[in-house]
Design a protein around this motif. Structure first.
Motif, PDB file in Angstrom:
ATOM      1  N   PHE A 192      12.696  12.946  -2.185  1.00 18.98           N
ATOM      2  CA  PHE A 192      11.376  12.890  -1.580  1.00 18.98           C
ATOM      3  C   PHE A 192      11.287  13.796  -0.360  1.00 18.98           C
ATOM      4  O   PHE A 192      12.199  13.853   0.455  1.00 18.98           O
ATOM      5  N   ARG A 193      10.163  14.498  -0.265  1.00 18.16           N
ATOM      6  CA  ARG A 193       9.867  15.284   0.923  1.00 18.16           C
ATOM      7  C   ARG A 193       8.354  15.480   1.002  1.00 18.16           C
ATOM      8  O   ARG A 193       7.656  15.411  -0.022  1.00 18.16           O
ATOM      9  N   TYR A 194       7.858  15.711   2.208  1.00 20.05           N
ATOM     10  CA  TYR A 194       6.423  15.931   2.400  1.00 20.05           C
ATOM     11  C   TYR A 194       6.034  17.269   1.792  1.00 20.05           C
ATOM     12  O   TYR A 194       6.689  18.281   2.015  1.00 20.05           O
ATOM     13  N   SER A 195       4.948  17.284   1.004  1.00 17.35           N
ATOM     14  CA  SER A 195       4.592  18.486   0.248  1.00 17.35           C
ATOM     15  C   SER A 195       3.312  19.154   0.730  1.00 17.35           C
ATOM     16  O   SER A 195       2.915  20.187   0.186  1.00 17.35           O
ATOM     17  N   GLY A 196       2.652  18.589   1.732  1.00 22.05           N
ATOM     18  CA  GLY A 196       1.400  19.180   2.202  1.00 22.05           C
ATOM     19  C   GLY A 196       1.602  20.163   3.339  1.00 22.05           C
ATOM     20  O   GLY A 196       2.708  20.634   3.603  1.00 22.05           O
ATOM     21  N   ARG A 197       0.516  20.469   4.030  1.00 23.35           N
ATOM     22  CA  ARG A 197       0.575  21.341   5.188  1.00 23.35           C
ATOM     23  C   ARG A 197       0.783  20.526   6.455  1.00 23.35           C
ATOM     24  O   ARG A 197       0.409  19.354   6.528  1.00 23.35           O
ATOM     25  N   THR A 198       1.384  21.131   7.453  1.00 20.96           N
ATOM     26  CA  THR A 198       1.549  20.477   8.747  1.00 20.96           C
ATOM     27  C   THR A 198       0.227  20.559   9.514  1.00 20.96           C
ATOM     28  O   THR A 198      -0.684  21.309   9.142  1.00 20.96           O
ATOM     29  N   SER A 235      11.121  -1.138   2.397  1.00 18.05           N
ATOM     30  CA  SER A 235      11.958  -0.281   3.228  1.00 18.05           C
ATOM     31  C   SER A 235      11.741   1.193   2.904  1.00 18.05           C
ATOM     32  O   SER A 235      11.537   2.025   3.801  1.00 18.05           O
ATOM     33  N   LYS A 236      11.785   1.526   1.619  1.00 15.76           N
ATOM     34  CA  LYS A 236      11.640   2.928   1.234  1.00 15.76           C
ATOM     35  C   LYS A 236      10.241   3.435   1.537  1.00 15.76           C
ATOM     36  O   LYS A 236      10.058   4.605   1.907  1.00 15.76           O
ATOM     37  N   ASN A 237       9.231   2.581   1.411  1.00 13.20           N
ATOM     38  CA  ASN A 237       7.865   2.974   1.702  1.00 13.20           C
ATOM     39  C   ASN A 237       7.710   3.365   3.169  1.00 13.20           C
ATOM     40  O   ASN A 237       7.083   4.383   3.504  1.00 13.20           O
ATOM     41  N   PHE A 238       8.331   2.585   4.062  1.00 14.30           N
ATOM     42  CA  PHE A 238       8.242   2.923   5.481  1.00 14.30           C
ATOM     43  C   PHE A 238       9.045   4.180   5.799  1.00 14.30           C
ATOM     44  O   PHE A 238       8.623   5.018   6.598  1.00 14.30           O
ATOM     45  N   TRP A 239      10.198   4.327   5.160  1.00  8.31           N
ATOM     46  CA  TRP A 239      11.023   5.519   5.361  1.00  8.31           C
ATOM     47  C   TRP A 239      10.242   6.776   4.973  1.00  8.31           C
ATOM     48  O   TRP A 239      10.283   7.791   5.671  1.00  8.31           O
ATOM     49  N   LYS A 240       9.520   6.713   3.861  1.00  7.73           N
ATOM     50  CA  LYS A 240       8.708   7.861   3.441  1.00  7.73           C
ATOM     51  C   LYS A 240       7.654   8.192   4.494  1.00  7.73           C
ATOM     52  O   LYS A 240       7.381   9.371   4.776  1.00  7.73           O
ATOM     53  N   LYS A 241       7.038   7.166   5.070  1.00  8.58           N
ATOM     54  CA  LYS A 241       6.016   7.403   6.086  1.00  8.58           C
ATOM     55  C   LYS A 241       6.620   8.086   7.310  1.00  8.58           C
ATOM     56  O   LYS A 241       5.990   8.954   7.929  1.00  8.58           O
ATOM     57  N   CYS A 242       7.841   7.690   7.667  1.00  6.82           N
ATOM     58  CA  CYS A 242       8.517   8.336   8.788  1.00  6.82           C
ATOM     59  C   CYS A 242       8.706   9.824   8.506  1.00  6.82           C
ATOM     60  O   CYS A 242       8.454  10.671   9.372  1.00  6.82           O
ATOM     61  N   ILE A 243       9.158  10.145   7.293  1.00  6.32           N
ATOM     62  CA  ILE A 243       9.386  11.539   6.912  1.00  6.32           C
ATOM     63  C   ILE A 243       8.078  12.323   6.958  1.00  6.32           C
ATOM     64  O   ILE A 243       8.008  13.437   7.507  1.00  6.32           O
ATOM     65  N   GLU A 244       7.021  11.750   6.394  1.00  9.65           N
ATOM     66  CA  GLU A 244       5.745  12.459   6.327  1.00  9.65           C
ATOM     67  C   GLU A 244       5.136  12.680   7.704  1.00  9.65           C
ATOM     68  O   GLU A 244       4.660  13.778   8.021  1.00  9.65           O
ATOM     69  N   PRO A 293      11.932  23.076  -4.577  1.00  2.00           N
ATOM     70  CA  PRO A 293      11.923  22.085  -5.664  1.00  2.00           C
ATOM     71  C   PRO A 293      12.680  20.833  -5.242  1.00  2.00           C
ATOM     72  O   PRO A 293      13.652  20.897  -4.491  1.00  2.00           O
ATOM     73  N   ARG A 294      12.230  19.711  -5.720  1.00  2.00           N
ATOM     74  CA  ARG A 294      12.919  18.458  -5.411  1.00  2.00           C
ATOM     75  C   ARG A 294      14.290  18.446  -6.068  1.00  2.00           C
ATOM     76  O   ARG A 294      14.429  18.645  -7.268  1.00  2.00           O
ATOM     77  N   SER A 295      15.290  18.192  -5.281  1.00  2.00           N
ATOM     78  CA  SER A 295      16.644  18.105  -5.808  1.00  2.00           C
ATOM     79  C   SER A 295      17.471  17.306  -4.832  1.00  2.00           C
ATOM     80  O   SER A 295      17.078  17.084  -3.693  1.00  2.00           O
ATOM     81  N   LYS A 296      18.631  16.876  -5.258  1.00  2.00           N
ATOM     82  CA  LYS A 296      19.507  16.100  -4.414  1.00  2.00           C
ATOM     83  C   LYS A 296      20.190  17.014  -3.401  1.00  2.00           C
ATOM     84  O   LYS A 296      20.885  17.951  -3.758  1.00  2.00           O
ATOM     85  N   THR A 297      19.957  16.729  -2.133  1.00  2.00           N
ATOM     86  CA  THR A 297      20.542  17.541  -1.074  1.00  2.00           C
ATOM     87  C   THR A 297      21.216  16.645  -0.064  1.00  2.00           C
ATOM     88  O   THR A 297      21.045  15.428  -0.044  1.00  2.00           O
ATOM     89  N   LYS A 298      21.968  17.254   0.843  1.00  2.00           N
ATOM     90  CA  LYS A 298      22.656  16.499   1.874  1.00  2.00           C
ATOM     91  C   LYS A 298      21.711  16.082   2.993  1.00  2.00           C
ATOM     92  O   LYS A 298      22.051  15.246   3.817  1.00  2.00           O
ATOM     93  N   PRO A 343       0.847  -1.199   0.000  1.00  2.00           N
ATOM     94  CA  PRO A 343       0.000   0.000   0.000  1.00  2.00           C
ATOM     95  C   PRO A 343       0.881   1.248   0.000  1.00  2.00           C
ATOM     96  O   PRO A 343       1.700   1.439   0.894  1.00  2.00           O
ATOM     97  N   CYS A 344       0.723   2.110  -1.002  1.00  2.00           N
ATOM     98  CA  CYS A 344       1.536   3.321  -1.141  1.00  2.00           C
ATOM     99  C   CYS A 344       0.621   4.536  -1.251  1.00  2.00           C
ATOM    100  O   CYS A 344      -0.452   4.470  -1.856  1.00  2.00           O
ATOM    101  N   TRP A 345       1.072   5.635  -0.688  1.00  2.00           N
ATOM    102  CA  TRP A 345       0.355   6.894  -0.856  1.00  2.00           C
ATOM    103  C   TRP A 345       0.749   7.518  -2.184  1.00  2.00           C
ATOM    104  O   TRP A 345       1.913   7.507  -2.565  1.00  2.00           O
ATOM    105  N   LEU A 346      -0.224   8.057  -2.883  1.00  2.00           N
ATOM    106  CA  LEU A 346       0.022   8.681  -4.180  1.00  2.00           C
ATOM    107  C   LEU A 346       0.920   9.907  -3.992  1.00  2.00           C
ATOM    108  O   LEU A 346       0.620  10.792  -3.196  1.00  2.00           O
ATOM    109  N   ASP A 347       2.021   9.938  -4.723  1.00  2.00           N
ATOM    110  CA  ASP A 347       2.946  11.072  -4.668  1.00  2.00           C
ATOM    111  C   ASP A 347       2.336  12.232  -5.447  1.00  2.00           C
ATOM    112  O   ASP A 347       2.087  12.122  -6.648  1.00  2.00           O
ATOM    113  N   HIS A 348       2.097  13.343  -4.766  1.00  2.00           N
ATOM    114  CA  HIS A 348       1.424  14.477  -5.408  1.00  2.00           C
ATOM    115  C   HIS A 348       2.276  15.151  -6.474  1.00  2.00           C
ATOM    116  O   HIS A 348       1.744  15.795  -7.379  1.00  2.00           O
ATOM    117  N   GLU A 349       3.591  15.027  -6.361  1.00  2.00           N
ATOM    118  CA  GLU A 349       4.475  15.739  -7.274  1.00  2.00           C
ATOM    119  C   GLU A 349       4.776  14.961  -8.548  1.00  2.00           C
ATOM    120  O   GLU A 349       5.194  15.535  -9.551  1.00  2.00           O
TER     121      GLU A 349
END
Length: 344
Positions: free
Chosen positions: A318-324, A282-291, A305-310, A71-77
């Motif tokens: 990947f980063r959360y794009s909605g409101r807190t 693994s990546k799916n759970f990691w995304k949930k942690c971030i969100e 904008p999405r870009s490679k950062t440190k 089960p994955c959440w639809l990526d808005h971007e």
């Protein structure tokens, strides 16, 4: 190349200039949403939100199953067709972030309808992990909301059999539900739904989706992310609150690494690696942690904008794009919300 009828043969991808997306709503109806062929996840999400006239929309999202049935959440971007194939355009509209206090929700439509529908769905599917006596009490509030007061016409618990409330609904359990139903005399549907939510939010695993994982010694356990990262072991729950987590790294194999600062005077750092069945798990759970960390713990989200950062390990953009949650609460309180008519 043409067919015998003279009609040009077109590729299935270009047969239409729109995507016919089907969405299973919380009331179990399926709605169709035509989205542009190159539409992104946000286009479908906005179409659903517009249909519902939903203001407090960031608590919800659209879910799909990837080829591994994760089960994955639809990526808005991202474009929709970068996430699913054209013959798999089926999504579920679900609650994504379970607020610890439903009273924070300003809209009655959100609080006493959509959130209540999600709790009922979780209870029936077994996703709301709770003791049997709690499940019975929750089910009795659903009966009160849907059927009203107990009356003498209900000579036995057979009237409850017509309602699908629990995954293992036996005559004995239905009898217990009936006894609780008698105690709710006089409660309106709105009051019964409020009591349903108030009882559900006190359940220790309220709003939790467990993920199977292993640690280095191959000890199996369940891990989840809500307003923190926690390890679930039978008879106990070991929680690591998000505010002491230093980093959550997605590794290149099937593991994520969580480093957190200790709360003692020495402020030591503990690093734990969790292993999942596959890289995608693994990546799916990691995304949930971030969100979840961003939604519940941050005051605001800086849109970049999405870009490679440190900041994100291994160059993931990947980063959360909605409101807190704070932004959403402030927005709902400042906005003049007109009641949305709805039927239970």
């Amino acid at each position: 190349m043409s067919s015998n009828s003279g009609t040009p043969v077109t590729s299935p991808i270009h047969a239409g200039r729109s995507l016919n997306c089907k969405v299973l709503m919380l009331d179990d109806t399926v709605q169709n949403f035509p989205i542009p062929l190159k539409g992104r996840g946000i286009d479908l999400f906005n179409a659903v939100i517009k249909k519902l006239q939903l203001i407090e929309c960031d608590y919800f999202d659209l879910q799909y199953n990837n080829p591994e049935l994760i089960p994955c959440w639809l990526d808005h971007e991202k474009p929709i067709l970068k996430q699913v194939t054209r013959n798999q355009l089926f999504f579920k509209f679900l609650l994504k972030f379970y607020t610890p206090d439903p009273g924070l929700l300003e809209e009655e439509f959100t609080r006493l309808y959509l959130l209540a529908l999600q709790i009922k769905r979780d209870l029936l599917s077994g996703d709301l992990y709770c003791q049997e006596h709690t499940a019975v009490l929750l089910a009795s509030y659903i009966v009160q909301a849907e059927l009203g007061n107990y009356c003498d016409e209900y000579a036995s618990q057979s009237y409850i059999s017509q309602l699908h409330l629990l995954p293992n609904q036996t005559p004995e359990i239905e009898l217990q539900i009936m006894e609780h139903h008698k105690e709710h005399m006089g409660q309106s549907p709105a009051e019964a739904d409020f009591n349903l939510l108030d009882t559900a939010r006190k359940v220790e695993l309220y709003g939790i989706q467990l993920h199977s994982a292993q640690v280095r010694d191959f000890f199996s356990l369940n891990i989840f992310a809500n307003d923190g990262v926690a390890i679930f072991i039978p008879l106990s729950i070991a929680k690591t609150a998000m505010y002491v987590v230093k980093t959550i790294c997605f590794l290149s194999n099937v593991a994520i690494e969580i480093a957190c600062w200790g709360l003692g005077a020495e402020g030591y750092k503990d690093v734990v690696e969790f292993y999942f069945p596959s890289r995608n798990w693994s990546k799916n759970f990691w995304k949930k942690c971030i969100e979840h960390h961003t939604f519940f713990r941050c005051h605001t989200v800086h849109k970049v904008p999405r870009s490679k950062t440190k900041v994100i390990s291994h160059g993931s953009s990947f980063r959360y794009s909605g409101r807190t949650q704070k932004e959403l609460v402030d927005f709902a309180r400042e906005k003049s919300i007109k009641p949305v008519p709805f039927e239970r």
